[in-house]
Design a protein around this motif. Structure first.
Motif, PDB file in Angstrom:
ATOM      1  N   SER A 112       0.801  -1.220   0.000  1.00  0.00           N
ATOM      2  CA  SER A 112       0.000   0.000   0.000  1.00  0.00           C
ATOM      3  C   SER A 112       0.834   1.269   0.000  1.00  0.00           C
ATOM      4  N   PHE A 113       2.140   1.150   0.203  1.00  0.00           N
ATOM      5  CA  PHE A 113       2.934   2.361   0.413  1.00  0.00           C
ATOM      6  C   PHE A 113       3.353   2.962  -0.923  1.00  0.00           C
ATOM      7  N   ASP A 114       3.176   4.273  -1.051  1.00  0.00           N
ATOM      8  CA  ASP A 114       3.659   4.943  -2.249  1.00  0.00           C
ATOM      9  C   ASP A 114       5.167   5.150  -2.198  1.00  0.00           C
ATOM     10  N   SER A 115       5.680   5.295  -1.003  1.00  0.00           N
ATOM     11  CA  SER A 115       7.132   5.404  -0.869  1.00  0.00           C
ATOM     12  C   SER A 115       7.533   4.510   0.294  1.00  0.00           C
ATOM     13  N   PRO A 116       8.805   4.170   0.421  1.00  0.00           N
ATOM     14  CA  PRO A 116       9.186   3.176   1.436  1.00  0.00           C
ATOM     15  C   PRO A 116       8.768   3.575   2.857  1.00  0.00           C
ATOM     16  N   VAL A 117       8.800   4.864   3.156  1.00  0.00           N
ATOM     17  CA  VAL A 117       8.376   5.329   4.477  1.00  0.00           C
ATOM     18  C   VAL A 117       6.986   5.943   4.335  1.00  0.00           C
ATOM     19  N   PRO A 118       5.963   5.335   4.969  1.00  0.00           N
ATOM     20  CA  PRO A 118       4.605   5.866   4.815  1.00  0.00           C
ATOM     21  C   PRO A 118       4.473   7.217   5.513  1.00  0.00           C
TER      22      PRO A 118
END
Lengths: 150, 150, 150, 150, 150, 150, 150, 150, 150, 150
Positions: free
Chosen positions: H79-85
């Motif tokens: 679900s994450f667009d980038s590694p850190v939500p």
């Protein structure tokens, strides 16, 4: 206003049109009268075509006017979606630089002094060299040496 | 146990020793009897030298035994600290691929079919070509074509 | 073998030595007889000094021999630890390019045609311009235009 | 509600319209009565035009009302798609900062004390300087010095 | 040459020395006679102390001479090891900007016009505000407005 | 099904509508009866409006029903497209944390013990403070202290 | 000054010492009288031990004084070297959040309203649950709900 | 061909439809007869619904046929667009792993031996626990232990 | 305390010792009595050896006690310095997954239902298959199917 | 010009059409007469189908002409949206390389010498192996060994 096509989209349209038309890249380059690597790079969005060349290619590939226009616009160059290209054919070139880049740098330095091989005053040629152990791709990068000249 | 030197550190030691010694890379390559790009890449950590070659280079550059050993160990290849190399000489090669990579791919595909230029069965040559408008660096990448062969 | 100092470490040593010595960068540049931006960049690891210049600077700053050697070695250029520099003084330059880069590109293109301002045949100058509303930093980037020349 | 055009899209539309119209950036800037780098940056989405200026440019380039509106909206600044710009003309500016940034910082510090060159109270000028060895691009960055002032 | 301590290492040494000594940051700031946030930031490597202040702190914390020297050197600012800070206390500040940054920008724009809050002509204050529902941290960021002033 | 508008798109639509309408953010906040930073953040997609508030704003800015609906939906918070924000106004806040974050952390720890300033039980206020040397932006971050409470 | 050990290095020293000593984490936690997850996290650098607890652990594991000191210092929290953890045991937790995080968020919102589960007022428990189909790891995350409370 | 809806878009459509309909996630889960976390994760694109369940949900939320179809397709999870939500609710879970992950790993290892808690043979439960000091979110992760079994 | 060797450093020491000793990996694996891929992975830091196996390997390769200890400690797994491995041998495996990963997923799904091939209950075998057109590397990944089992 | 479908979009259309049609991947592969992994990879955009094969698949799945065309176009390979794939089935393969990649490299080197397993002259096979402890996925990677051959 008329629709706008980005150079990136134009490149995708040209690829599809070239595939549909069956006209080879080599034939397109010949029609334009320039080196194939330059012409294909331009059609994929990395150089600007002249209006005349855009008409020649547009005719060969039945391109819409806004695509022909996009081919003539000045490019914002760069083809990679991410810093490390994933397509294997392109990746191998990246890998070659990752392995041999520093050696190339040391030898340019030894032969020419501190400087670079220009990527602007520069050309690329691809050839097929027949070899009984399997034909070879020979890519020649030919760029003007530029020394650090303060 | 005796001290261990990584191939990366060995490469830095070799660069310093080559600079101190004043022996050219070309002379080192000649002493080893192999192509300069290969030899320099190996000394910078991208290939393994044979024990005999490591002795030749070690003698020319007065290298310690653990450095000679490191030169013989199998490499984990790759020179870039980050995906986009920052040194301008090396960056220009990256830029050339970023601009011309897809064109090269299209033309390899047209001439050879779907496949790649190997970066393993591969060699690199650098030459200086004199040119009244400024001498040129000519880099030839020569790799076996490999087709997608399931 | 004698100890090796990397150019990056040499740069840190030079900064500390310059601070300790109280000799200004301007005075060092004058002693070397070259432009300050070039000299400081070289001392921080971005260019190679000649042996003579390394001796001059080494004397002024009481540098050890291996530091003087490091200053003479060919550089792997690039100062940023990460792609976006965090130091505010340097970041402002990055921000200026992020905001004005495309405009600069369009205007170079309009005036000179398709090409670049060289960062190799290139120099940088910094001046202080007095201004009653607060003095100004004026940085001049002066590079040869290189056109895309296949 | 009427359609909305983002400033980024407006910038692309302006570029295409400028190309189609054949009106130079210099002429647009003159019509608006402001410096060319500022005007082009604004048209590419980095500054807000006044309503009057948007009408002038809109008339010259036959822009639709929602594009004229977008040109007047406050910008979210920044042109880079990734931290390291790939276009060679813009990349050379990045490279220059990567090589000379710390030297510039040291010299600003020595001359002015601890602080920065503002990128807000700031202007950029581009000139062509003729040179028999090849004309030069001269970019002047002129920003107010701001000291660290707690 | 005497050993060199980087400002980053000096910051770690100061933290340990402050812990060992039991002298509070508040007491150190008072001894130096400057605002606590500024002093602690300086001791952690983000500002340069004067020689006199470095002596005061060095005495309170029994710091070695090379640490005192490092505290006086001009900083390369920035504390984050990666773009997104992982420490929860610092992350909460990052999160607040991630959530409220654009709103702050819109309101600065509405109140002051197009520009920024300077982070150079800038100060930070922290206070404890008692609250029966749990005490609160109140951080005040106070920076000069700078308008886009070409 | 009726069309869906994402909160991010709704934020862009609101910005354009606010610009077109000429109604200030302050007036919108007053109409809603909440703090301006909260209201603008909510309208840009970082908080959910109540149905009543969405109607008030929708009426003031002539928003379509699906935009009003989007304003009421629970948010997935975060405004940055990349970890480091490029807009200068927002970047300055990031820079301030990058420079002062660890100092703030040390002082929170000293005053309150181990814990954080909540970014949830939290509010932000912006004020203009007149100053003969140039007006100042004063941003107050006010969050409940939460200690590490296992 | 006495040597300094970072909390990260202290964590590695503790792991090795625990392995050498054969004392279980459970026994260490029991000696300290706190929950095992908290104690192990603290020993690995994520929380500060009291002086008394550091002495207990230091005695059990024969730790040097500077390691005991490091265990008491306030932490800069965060264990990941890169944003995505590579160790499979830890990655599975990351994956679970990547898959179930939004669902957890929706359900927290529905049950509690807009807010978060605190990671500060928070505890973690691990249990083994016997199951004929293979024993199960049961991890309970227990945090105070914090609503968005302006 | 009929239009295609991606699972990601379907998830957004479901969220909007759930909001419009006023039917709670709990009620949807009950109608389907499965655990709420699983059902909501599935509806947001992380699991495939059966055709029957898709009909139930489709009826409750008045979903179009192509959305119902998308809910049944096998997912590409994450679900994450980038590694850190960036969303704070989800980030807190990430932070908890960043702080407690290695401790959890050490304790799993001590109790079960070398292995992982499966994220496949796995379930998640959320409960509200009343607490006079503020209600708590209790999340239970329950996964089968898998040992490294070559 | 005795010196500590990390598993990563131990792996580098083992590689050098194996090279110096001339004992093949195959012979080491045979001495230990386990599969070669497992044993080499363990020696490079990805699994823990038993004390007995560490003694066997330590004897064969003349390893110091702290290296033997490191080989027995529980690993934090993962070998890549950056998400995309640069070594060509390892990169080809990454590339194969980048090209064939989704196809493998679809076929696992079709054959087994929704789930994964475990990388924990898993083994790897490498064989050489003679082929007149050039010998082949045959790598077999053999993992237990785990279905999504709530 | 007729509409253009990218290979990536074509892959999504094929997945949906395959789901709707109920025709298995195995049946499609059998109809085409090629290995299932190759066929599915091709349909998802990683290889080019012949015109004849595109017609067969297009008939089975009722694909539009422009989708059939897209399936025949030369691919730009690579399936990952980010360097680390998030889908658990694909991630496990990535994890396996992250854990076992260097061991595989060492053993290829020992058995074959310095070189790689080709990912071009390469095939992949998936099988189900029944096992009373739970059936297993067996993936065989079979690639030609290529030695570093300058």
């Amino acid at each position: 206003m008329e629709p706008i096509v980005s150079k990136r989209d134009a490149g995708q349209i040209v690829r599809a049109a070239q595939f549909r038309s069956g006209v080879s890249w080599a034939a397109i380059a010949q029609a334009v009268g320039k080196d194939p690597v330059w012409v294909v790079a331009a059609l994929l969005g990395q150089h600007a075509l002249t209006a005349a060349d855009a008409e020649i290619v547009g005719g060969l590939l039945s391109l819409d006017p806004e695509v022909r226009e996009a081919l003539q616009m000045p490019p914002y160059r760069g083809s990679f979606d991410s810093p490390v290209p994933s397509d294997p054919t392109i990746y191998r070139l990246y890998e070659a630089i990752n392995v041999y880049g520093p050696a190339i740098k040391e030898l340019i330095h030894e032969e020419f002094g501190d400087g670079i091989m220009s990527a602007i005053n520069f050309k690329v040629d691809i050839e097929r060299r027949e070899d009984p152990a399997g034909d070879r791709v020979v890519i020649t990068l030919d760029g003007k040496f530029l020394d650090y000249n303060w």
